[in-house]
Write a protein that holds these residues in place. Structure first.
Motif, PDB file in Angstrom:
ATOM      1  N   TYR A 223      21.696 -15.880   9.295  1.00 68.77           N
ATOM      2  CA  TYR A 223      21.075 -14.777   8.554  1.00 68.77           C
ATOM      3  C   TYR A 223      21.800 -13.460   8.842  1.00 68.77           C
ATOM      4  CZ  TYR A 223      17.500 -11.181   7.615  1.00 68.77           C
ATOM      5  OH  TYR A 223      16.839 -10.059   7.189  1.00 68.77           O
ATOM      6  N   TYR A 224      22.069 -13.208  10.112  1.00 65.01           N
ATOM      7  CA  TYR A 224      22.768 -11.967  10.473  1.00 65.01           C
ATOM      8  C   TYR A 224      24.234 -11.996  10.051  1.00 65.01           C
ATOM      9  CZ  TYR A 224      19.094  -9.408  12.794  1.00 65.01           C
ATOM     10  OH  TYR A 224      17.958  -8.676  13.033  1.00 65.01           O
ATOM     11  N   CYS A 225      24.848 -13.159  10.123  1.00 59.13           N
ATOM     12  CA  CYS A 225      26.243 -13.288   9.714  1.00 59.13           C
ATOM     13  C   CYS A 225      26.404 -12.961   8.222  1.00 59.13           C
ATOM     14  CB  CYS A 225      26.738 -14.703   9.995  1.00 59.13           C
ATOM     15  SG  CYS A 225      28.487 -14.953   9.638  1.00 59.13           S
ATOM     16  N   ILE A 226      25.387 -13.323   7.424  1.00 61.15           N
ATOM     17  CA  ILE A 226      25.442 -13.086   5.983  1.00 61.15           C
ATOM     18  C   ILE A 226      25.022 -11.658   5.626  1.00 61.15           C
ATOM     19  CG2 ILE A 226      24.478 -13.738   3.736  1.00 61.15           C
ATOM     20  CD1 ILE A 226      26.495 -15.736   4.879  1.00 61.15           C
TER      21      ILE A 226
ATOM     22  N   PRO B  89       9.892  -7.967   7.512  1.00 57.53           N
ATOM     23  CA  PRO B  89       8.920  -9.037   7.781  1.00 57.53           C
ATOM     24  C   PRO B  89       9.580 -10.416   7.858  1.00 57.53           C
ATOM     25  CG  PRO B  89       8.012  -7.497   6.200  1.00 57.53           C
ATOM     26  CD  PRO B  89       9.449  -7.103   6.398  1.00 57.53           C
ATOM     27  N   PHE B  90      10.568 -10.661   6.974  1.00 56.02           N
ATOM     28  CA  PHE B  90      11.233 -11.964   7.001  1.00 56.02           C
ATOM     29  C   PHE B  90      12.016 -12.150   8.302  1.00 56.02           C
ATOM     30  CE2 PHE B  90      14.949 -14.679   6.174  1.00 56.02           C
ATOM     31  CZ  PHE B  90      14.290 -15.848   5.831  1.00 56.02           C
ATOM     32  N   GLU B  91      12.701 -11.099   8.744  1.00 51.99           N
ATOM     33  CA  GLU B  91      13.468 -11.202   9.996  1.00 51.99           C
ATOM     34  C   GLU B  91      12.527 -11.453  11.169  1.00 51.99           C
ATOM     35  OE1 GLU B  91      15.651 -10.184  13.624  1.00 51.99           O
ATOM     36  OE2 GLU B  91      13.725  -9.416  12.914  1.00 51.99           O
ATOM     37  N   LYS B  92      11.367 -10.827  11.159  1.00 55.18           N
ATOM     38  CA  LYS B  92      10.407 -11.029  12.248  1.00 55.18           C
ATOM     39  C   LYS B  92       9.933 -12.476  12.272  1.00 55.18           C
ATOM     40  CE  LYS B  92       8.708  -6.254  12.244  1.00 55.18           C
ATOM     41  NZ  LYS B  92       7.552  -5.357  11.952  1.00 55.18           N
ATOM     42  N   TRP B  93       9.654 -13.008  11.086  1.00 61.00           N
ATOM     43  CA  TRP B  93       9.237 -14.408  11.004  1.00 61.00           C
ATOM     44  C   TRP B  93      10.352 -15.331  11.473  1.00 61.00           C
ATOM     45  CZ3 TRP B  93      11.392 -18.334   8.006  1.00 61.00           C
ATOM     46  CH2 TRP B  93      10.676 -19.529   7.972  1.00 61.00           C
TER      47      TRP B  93
END
Length: 380
Positions: A43-46, A21-25
């Motif tokens: 976000y994806y790098c981490i 849900p957080f990634e979708k937001w």
């Protein structure tokens, strides 16, 4: 961007999205500004660092292989945008280049394409589960669709199949060798049985894995004008709803040089076909972005070329599409031969870039229209 009601991730391919849900937001925020796009990438790098680093290397390789991408001066920004499009839309790095996303940042444009990653999921939910193993095994596919091939094919899976191998050689002095596990034309060879040691050939190939041998398709004179060395096949994508065969797109694939392969992934080129009349309606393009008004070897112009007996080709495609229940969304490869139109092979998850990239027009709206009808029918 409107919610993607048919979003999903196939278990057949590597995870390309952290579907939370957080990634979708966060992905929706990334659509609104460059600031949030940077946060999305961070976000994806981490949280998916290994995939991110590996993806950056693959993106750089895709850039080096494509003319338009190589022309972009800020390569670092380009790589980041490619990674963003991978996670946001499921667009592979190759398709990013082919669809010219580098020069088209519109959200509407980018989301209009049936992406490389989502295509797997669509086939998962639309096709019968028995279709995948059938179409990923070239010999199983031949056995089921034999009447449409109009040629001999033999499958070799173990050492005990050597007798069948030699029986095939006795009837066909020249033939096509295809490894069963490959795709995009990789590993295909034209073999002259008089120039090989049959025992050694079989031992070497069977050690490498299962394979099939196919009787040569002798190309019809009309299509051989463009490039006589290869088959020059057509990719036709169909969507079947309630017995109606709808054509999503059609493309003519043509080889180059001395290659017997017409696959774009093996150095060939492709041009869009008007599915209603068989007329080639665009110039050809290669995977590296080179555009051809005329074939570089024969000089024949692509745009305006009429494929022969197209009504027969459409009849063949429709008959194949309805031959087995559950082949809802399939990519069919057909070729014009001295026996008329024949089936080359079928693909449960065939590459869609060649039916979307010539005109730079995505097929998602068309696909979703048919999906709406399909699910409405089966749920009624």
């Amino acid at each position: 961007m409107q919610k993607d009601i048919y979003f999903g991730m196939s278990s057949r391919i590597a995870r390309w999205k952290l579907n939370t849900p957080f990634e979708k937001w966060l992905s929706q925020k990334a659509d609104t500004s460059s600031f949030w796009k940077r946060i999305y990438l961070y976000y994806y790098c981490i949280f998916d660092h290994k995939y991110y680093v590996g993806g950056a290397k693959m993106a750089q390789k895709a850039i080096s292989n494509h003319i338009v991408a190589r022309a972009i001066s800020d390569k670092a920004a380009l790589v980041k945008d490619m990674i963003y499009c991978l996670h946001r839309f499921g667009i592979s790095f190759q398709d990013y280049c082919i669809y010219d996303f580098a020069n088209n940042s519109s959200l509407e444009y980018r989301n209009s394409f049936v992406s490389d990653k989502l295509r797997y999921y669509y086939c998962d939910i639309l096709n019968d589960p028995a279709i995948l193993p059938l179409m990923t095994n070239k010999y199983a596919c031949y056995q089921k669709y034999k009447k449409f091939y109009k040629r001999d094919v033999v499958g070799c899976f173990k050492k005990d199949d050597e007798a069948d191998f030699k029986l095939f050689l006795a009837s066909h002095s020249r033939f096509i060798y295809k490894p069963i596990g490959e795709h995009s034309g990789h590993g295909i060879e034209l073999v002259d049985s008089e120039k090989i040691d049959a025992d050694q050939f079989f031992a070497t190939k069977i050690k490498a894995g299962s394979f099939i041998l196919e009787e040569l398709i002798i190309q019809g004179k009309e299509t051989s004008l463009m490039h006589p060395q290869s088959i020059n096949s057509c990719r036709v994508v169909t969507f079947v709803v309630n017995g109606d065969v709808n054509i999503m797109g059609a493309t003519w694939r043509v080889g180059a040089g001395d290659s017997i392969k017409d696959n774009a992934g093996s150095g060939g080129m492709y041009a869009s076909i008007n599915p209603s009349n068989g007329e080639v309606e665009t110039d050809a393009i290669s995977y590296n972005g080179t555009i051809y008004e005329k074939h570089p070897d024969t000089g024949y112009r692509f745009k305006g070329f009429h494929l022969p007996e197209w009504d027969t080709a459409l009849s063949l495609v429709k008959e194949m599409s309805l031959y087995l229940k559950g082949t809802t969304l399939v990519s069919w490869d057909i070729a014009y031969s001295n026996k008329g139109w024949v089936m080359v092979e079928a693909n449960d998850n065939g590459d869609w870039s060649i039916i979307q990239s010539n005109k730079k027009v995505g097929k998602k709206d068309m696909l979703y229209l048919y999906m709406d009808r399909y699910f409405s029918m089966i749920n009624s």
